[in-house]
Design a protein around this motif. Structure first.
Motif, PDB file in Angstrom:
ATOM      1  N   VAL A  90      -7.357  24.484   9.864  1.00  0.00           N
ATOM      2  CA  VAL A  90      -7.257  23.719   8.761  1.00  0.00           C
ATOM      3  C   VAL A  90      -7.826  24.358   7.590  1.00  0.00           C
ATOM      4  O   VAL A  90      -8.698  24.235   7.070  1.00  0.00           O
ATOM      5  N   ILE A  91      -6.905  24.930   6.873  1.00  0.00           N
ATOM      6  CA  ILE A  91      -7.334  25.959   5.508  1.00  0.00           C
ATOM      7  C   ILE A  91      -7.637  24.620   4.564  1.00  0.00           C
ATOM      8  O   ILE A  91      -8.735  24.637   4.086  1.00  0.00           O
ATOM      9  N   ILE A  92      -6.449  23.736   4.575  1.00  0.00           N
ATOM     10  CA  ILE A  92      -6.857  22.440   3.624  1.00  0.00           C
ATOM     11  C   ILE A  92      -6.048  21.495   4.103  1.00  0.00           C
ATOM     12  O   ILE A  92      -4.696  21.680   4.532  1.00  0.00           O
ATOM     13  N   ASP A  93      -6.459  20.088   3.889  1.00  0.00           N
ATOM     14  CA  ASP A  93      -5.598  18.913   4.402  1.00  0.00           C
ATOM     15  C   ASP A  93      -5.948  17.962   3.193  1.00  0.00           C
ATOM     16  O   ASP A  93      -7.367  17.425   3.102  1.00  0.00           O
ATOM     17  N   ILE A  94      -5.089  17.461   2.298  1.00  0.00           N
ATOM     18  CA  ILE A  94      -5.363  16.627   1.359  1.00  0.00           C
ATOM     19  C   ILE A  94      -4.263  15.466   1.620  1.00  0.00           C
ATOM     20  O   ILE A  94      -3.318  15.664   1.644  1.00  0.00           O
ATOM     21  N   ASP A  95      -4.860  14.246   1.833  1.00  0.00           N
ATOM     22  CA  ASP A  95      -4.362  13.057   2.161  1.00  0.00           C
ATOM     23  C   ASP A  95      -4.347  11.944   1.066  1.00  0.00           C
ATOM     24  O   ASP A  95      -5.614  11.676   0.827  1.00  0.00           O
ATOM     25  N   LEU A  96      -3.302  11.330   0.702  1.00  0.00           N
ATOM     26  CA  LEU A  96      -3.391  10.166  -0.031  1.00  0.00           C
ATOM     27  C   LEU A  96      -3.787   8.767   0.943  1.00  0.00           C
ATOM     28  O   LEU A  96      -3.137   8.435   1.660  1.00  0.00           O
ATOM     29  N   LEU A  97      -5.064   8.425   0.616  1.00  0.00           N
ATOM     30  CA  LEU A  97      -5.404   7.417   1.433  1.00  0.00           C
ATOM     31  C   LEU A  97      -5.077   5.790   0.861  1.00  0.00           C
ATOM     32  O   LEU A  97      -4.850   4.890   1.533  1.00  0.00           O
ATOM     33  N   GLN A  98      -5.187   5.824  -0.468  1.00  0.00           N
ATOM     34  CA  GLN A  98      -5.179   4.665  -1.242  1.00  0.00           C
ATOM     35  C   GLN A  98      -4.344   4.626  -2.550  1.00  0.00           C
ATOM     36  O   GLN A  98      -4.668   5.599  -3.293  1.00  0.00           O
ATOM     37  N   TYR A  99      -3.440   3.624  -2.692  1.00  0.00           N
ATOM     38  CA  TYR A  99      -2.843   3.703  -3.826  1.00  0.00           C
ATOM     39  C   TYR A  99      -2.923   2.566  -4.398  1.00  0.00           C
ATOM     40  O   TYR A  99      -2.428   1.543  -3.986  1.00  0.00           O
ATOM     41  N   GLY A 100      -3.667   2.377  -5.602  1.00  0.00           N
ATOM     42  CA  GLY A 100      -3.877   0.920  -6.222  1.00  0.00           C
ATOM     43  C   GLY A 100      -4.686   0.181  -5.262  1.00  0.00           C
ATOM     44  O   GLY A 100      -5.665   0.507  -4.485  1.00  0.00           O
ATOM     45  N   ASP A 101      -4.074  -1.103  -4.785  1.00  0.00           N
ATOM     46  CA  ASP A 101      -4.709  -1.804  -3.864  1.00  0.00           C
ATOM     47  C   ASP A 101      -4.124  -1.627  -2.359  1.00  0.00           C
ATOM     48  O   ASP A 101      -4.655  -2.029  -1.226  1.00  0.00           O
ATOM     49  N   GLU A 102      -3.381  -0.729  -2.206  1.00  0.00           N
ATOM     50  CA  GLU A 102      -2.718  -0.460  -0.693  1.00  0.00           C
ATOM     51  C   GLU A 102      -3.134   0.813  -0.172  1.00  0.00           C
ATOM     52  O   GLU A 102      -3.361   1.720  -0.642  1.00  0.00           O
ATOM     53  N   ILE A 103      -3.706   0.595   1.130  1.00  0.00           N
ATOM     54  CA  ILE A 103      -4.297   1.356   1.992  1.00  0.00           C
ATOM     55  C   ILE A 103      -3.063   2.007   2.735  1.00  0.00           C
ATOM     56  O   ILE A 103      -2.355   1.427   3.557  1.00  0.00           O
ATOM     57  N   LEU A 104      -2.752   3.445   2.272  1.00  0.00           N
ATOM     58  CA  LEU A 104      -1.526   4.046   2.873  1.00  0.00           C
ATOM     59  C   LEU A 104      -1.803   4.575   4.379  1.00  0.00           C
ATOM     60  O   LEU A 104      -0.979   4.774   5.244  1.00  0.00           O
ATOM     61  N   ARG A 105      -3.152   5.095   4.553  1.00  0.00           N
ATOM     62  CA  ARG A 105      -3.686   5.780   6.202  1.00  0.00           C
ATOM     63  C   ARG A 105      -4.694   4.839   6.386  1.00  0.00           C
ATOM     64  O   ARG A 105      -5.854   5.526   6.413  1.00  0.00           O
ATOM     65  N   PRO A 106      -4.517   3.780   7.156  1.00  0.00           N
ATOM     66  CA  PRO A 106      -5.602   2.872   7.359  1.00  0.00           C
ATOM     67  C   PRO A 106      -6.492   3.566   8.574  1.00  0.00           C
ATOM     68  O   PRO A 106      -7.560   3.390   8.422  1.00  0.00           O
ATOM     69  N   ASP A 107      -5.772   4.354   9.432  1.00  0.00           N
ATOM     70  CA  ASP A 107      -6.716   4.832  10.400  1.00  0.00           C
ATOM     71  C   ASP A 107      -7.519   5.841   9.914  1.00  0.00           C
ATOM     72  O   ASP A 107      -8.843   5.781  10.331  1.00  0.00           O
TER      73      ASP A 107
END
Length: 123
Positions: A90-107
Motif C-alpha cells: 500500500v503505497i498510499i490509501d486515502i479514504d473519505l471517512l466523513q462528509y459533514g455529519d455523514e459517516i461514509l465508511r462506518p467500519d
C-alpha cells in the motif's frame, strides 16, 4: 462549508509517502490539519509490513464525489495500482471517512487507530 475527515495509510516507505500525500492534500485543501502519525499492524495476513496512519480534517464546499476524485488523483499520482493491495503493498490509501455529519465508511471509522487519532484532533 462542510467538515471533511480523511484517513491516510501507507506500508511502503510509509514516512515519505505519508509526507508526500500531506503536501498534495494541502495543495488542494490549504486549511487541512493533520494528526500525528501512528504505526499499526494490519489484521489481514497479506500485509507483512506495518502501516503508518494519519487523519486529516478540512472544510470544503465541494460535493463528496469531487473530493473522492481528488483523493484518487493523489493516489494515482503517487503510483498506487489497483493490484497493489492484493500483494500487500500500500503505497498510499486515502479514504473519505466523513462528509459533514455523514459517516461514509462506518467500519473504517470504528477502527481502533481512527478512534485513537480522533482524540488527537479534539485536543
Amino acid at each position: 462549508m462542510v467538515k471533511i475527515l480523511v484517513s491516510l495509510g501507507s506500508n511502503i516507505y510509509s514516512k515519505q509517502n505519508i509526507d508526500r500525500a500531506r503536501r498534495m492534500l494541502a495543495h488542494y485543501f490549504p486549511d487541512v490539519v493533520f494528526t500525528p502519525s501512528i504505526i499499526t499492524t494490519a489484521t489481514d495476513e497479506k500485509y507483512s509490513f506495518p502501516f503508518r496512519n494519519v487523519l486529516a480534517v478540512f472544510y470544503s464546499d465541494l460535493p463528496s464525489e469531487e473530493i473522492v476524485q481528488k483523493l484518487k488523483m493523489i493516489e494515482f499520482a503517487m503510483g498506487r495500482q489497483p493490484r497493489d493491495k492484493d500483494t500487500g503493498k500500500v503505497i498510499i490509501d486515502i479514504d473519505l471517512l466523513q462528509y459533514g455529519d455523514e459517516i461514509l465508511r462506518p467500519d473504517d471509522y470504528e477502527r481502533a487507530y481512527v478512534q485513537a487519532l480522533l482524540t488527537r484532533l479534539i485536543s
